[in-house]
Design an enzyme around this catalytic site. Structure first.
Site, PDB file in Angstrom:
ATOM      1  N   ASP A 202       0.846  -1.191   0.000  1.00 45.81           N
ATOM      2  CA  ASP A 202       0.000   0.000   0.000  1.00 45.81           C
ATOM      3  C   ASP A 202       0.884   1.243   0.000  1.00 45.81           C
ATOM      4  OD1 ASP A 202       0.957  -0.359   2.544  1.00 45.81           O
ATOM      5  OD2 ASP A 202      -0.923   0.066   3.569  1.00 45.81           O
ATOM      6  N   ASP A 204       2.052   4.713   1.613  1.00 45.70           N
ATOM      7  CA  ASP A 204       2.100   5.392   2.913  1.00 45.70           C
ATOM      8  C   ASP A 204       2.005   6.896   2.708  1.00 45.70           C
ATOM      9  OD1 ASP A 204       2.652   2.975   4.493  1.00 45.70           O
ATOM     10  OD2 ASP A 204       4.566   2.980   3.432  1.00 45.70           O
ATOM     11  N   ASP A 253      -4.109   3.363   5.186  1.00 48.27           N
ATOM     12  CA  ASP A 253      -4.024   4.135   6.421  1.00 48.27           C
ATOM     13  C   ASP A 253      -3.390   5.484   6.126  1.00 48.27           C
ATOM     14  OD1 ASP A 253      -1.330   3.573   6.114  1.00 48.27           O
ATOM     15  OD2 ASP A 253      -1.292   2.047   7.680  1.00 48.27           O
TER      16      ASP A 253
END
Length: 479
Positions: A202, A204, A253
């Protein structure tokens, strides 16, 4: 008694707004609780749902084309959510629905809807780096740090990854270009932009409007997939939120930071995207290697870390003219640990104007001592460093959130000594201070080192607090 309000009792305009929104005459309690929300409710009521449906469909076509969902299903899910309040009688749930609908109404178009229109031309700004030349050096450095002893019985708390990550990554690449003043990236994807051989999962990110962005994205995923999406906040990670699907699989996130923090984060511009300066990332990696679980990660897949390390080393060699000849001078700086008081004293006088740095391993103790100093010049860089820094009477005071490794009783392991030095250098970079000589010595101190076993380690600071979450399906916000 839950009576309907008398039409003559309340201002007709406010009553009409609430009545239109709820699809019913509000009770006395509903009216009095919701009347202060009348302006937000009116915005929701007049919101053009057809345009919104069109934007979501375009987002789906561009970023989620492989998801098997029809246009009519998307429309039904959107209209169903925007009429959910008509079947809701719990005041708390009504407040949640209003808050989340308000986010969609006021922000979605500017945050995610804009990704569907023609993008500005990409400014190609890549430099060709000779990463291969640094691979052997990186391997040597990491090998000396590969000292963790893996407990096979230990269950590692790594998250499960959603199949939607690849779709969200595609969206994030465009988002980073469109919103490069408020969102920057770091980690493996940012290094991939420098070295295409880097593997990444993913993306960041650091951003200044994390909560709003994640809510908008959660709804986009919900409307496209039909899945219940949950946003979680973790108490021991500052300003951190994560989106998970209904099966607790990790989607994306984000750390939220203030705009003034964003302004001082060192960054470089590549293909219309700002990434955290790889020099800063290299220092942060050195700092994080003092964390025992990061060393365990290294032992499991050293080649993955080698590619990243070589990329960052080549960047600092090219950018700062670092010469890797083993000249270390006074690096790592001398570190003495007081295990009872959980403070490490770092001797800094050979490199900086402050003579020493007191590194606290308990944040509350540092906060208390700063108050006693009656000093108001501390710098808080939030999740960028996970620490406050203060320089007072030629002494730096700071907090270190990681474990401290010991190579013998009362002796700080050189991996942690370098991590503490890197932590101080992060401050120097963030405040535009001098750091290049110290950086050169620090990196050279990592060359030609033997493995030193870990004798023991201090525990991390325990963070109080409870987990927060937003459950869209159940209309619950707990923060």
């Amino acid at each position: 008694m839950n009576r309907n309000p008398d039409q003559n009792t309340f201002p007709n305009i406010t009553l009409k707004i609430i009545e239109t929104y709820l699809g019913r005459v509000p009770s006395v309690n509903e009216y009095h609780m919701l009347k202060l929300q009348a302006r937000n409710i009116q915005k929701i009521t007049v919101f053009n749902k057809d345009i919104f449906v069109s934007l979501v469909k375009k987002n789906k076509k561009r970023f989620f084309s492989d998801v098997d969902t029809s246009a009519s299903e998307i429309k039904d899910r959107i209209l169903s959510y925007f009429s959910k309040q008509t079947q809701t009688y719990n005041i708390g749930k009504l407040f949640t629905i209003i808050e989340l609908q308000s986010v969609l109404v006021t922000t979605y178009t500017d945050i995610l809807g804009v990704l569907t229109i023609k993008a500005p031309n990409v400014i190609s700004s890549k430099i060709s780096y000779n990463v291969t030349s640094m691979e052997e050096l990186a391997r040597d450095m990491l090998n000396s740090m590969n000292v963790a002893v893996i407990d096979k019985a230990k269950v590692m708390g790594r998250h499960n990854v959603s199949s939607l990550v690849k779709n969200v990554n595609k969206l994030m690449e465009e988002y980073l270009r469109r919103h490069n003043k408020s969102c920057i990236c770091y980690g493996s994807y940012s290094l991939y932009l420098i070295n295409p051989n880097i593997r990444y999962g993913d993306i960041d990110i650091l951003q200044t409007n994390s909560r709003t962005f994640l809510i908008d994205l959660a709804f986009l995923i919900k409307f496209i997939t039909g899945n219940n999406i949950i946003l979680s906040k973790i108490p021991y990670l500052r300003n951190y939120m994560v989106i998970k699907d209904e099966n607790d699989n990790h989607i994306i996130d984000s750390f939220n930071i203030r705009q003034d923090t964003m302004n001082v984060v060192p960054k470089i511009f590549i293909d219309n995207i700002y990434i955290v300066d790889p020099t800063f990332q290299l220092l942060n990696m050195i700092k994080m290697k003092t964390q025992i679980d990061r060393l365990e990660d290294l032992s499991k897949d050293p080649e993955k870390f080698n590619a990243r390390m070589a990329t960052m080393l080549e960047y600092v060699r090219y950018t700062h003219g670092i010469v890797f000849d083993g000249t270390r001078n006074n690096m790592p700086m001398k570190c003495i640990i007081d295990e009872n008081n959980r403070i490490v004293t770092v001797t800094t006088k050979d490199y900086f104007s402050f003579k020493k740095c007191l590194v606290y391993l308990d944040e509350n103790v540092l906060s208390s001592d700063i108050l006693d100093l009656n000093a108001d010049t501390s710098c808080d860089f939030e999740s960028v460093t996970n620490s406050v820094y203060l320089i007072h009477d030629n002494i730096m005071y700071t907090y270190f959130s990681n474990t401290i490794l010991l190579s013998d009783k009362g002796k700080v392991h050189e991996i942690s000594a370098r991590g503490l030095c890197a932590h101080i250098l992060l401050y120097q970079m963030l405040t535009s201070g001098e750091y290049k000589q110290c950086l050169s010595d620090l990196l050279n101190s990592m060359m030609n080192r033997d493995k030193i076993p870990i004798y023991s380690h201090t525990e991390r600071d325990k963070k109080p607090g409870r987990h927060g979450f937003i459950n869209i399906e159940k209309d619950i916000i707990v923060f």
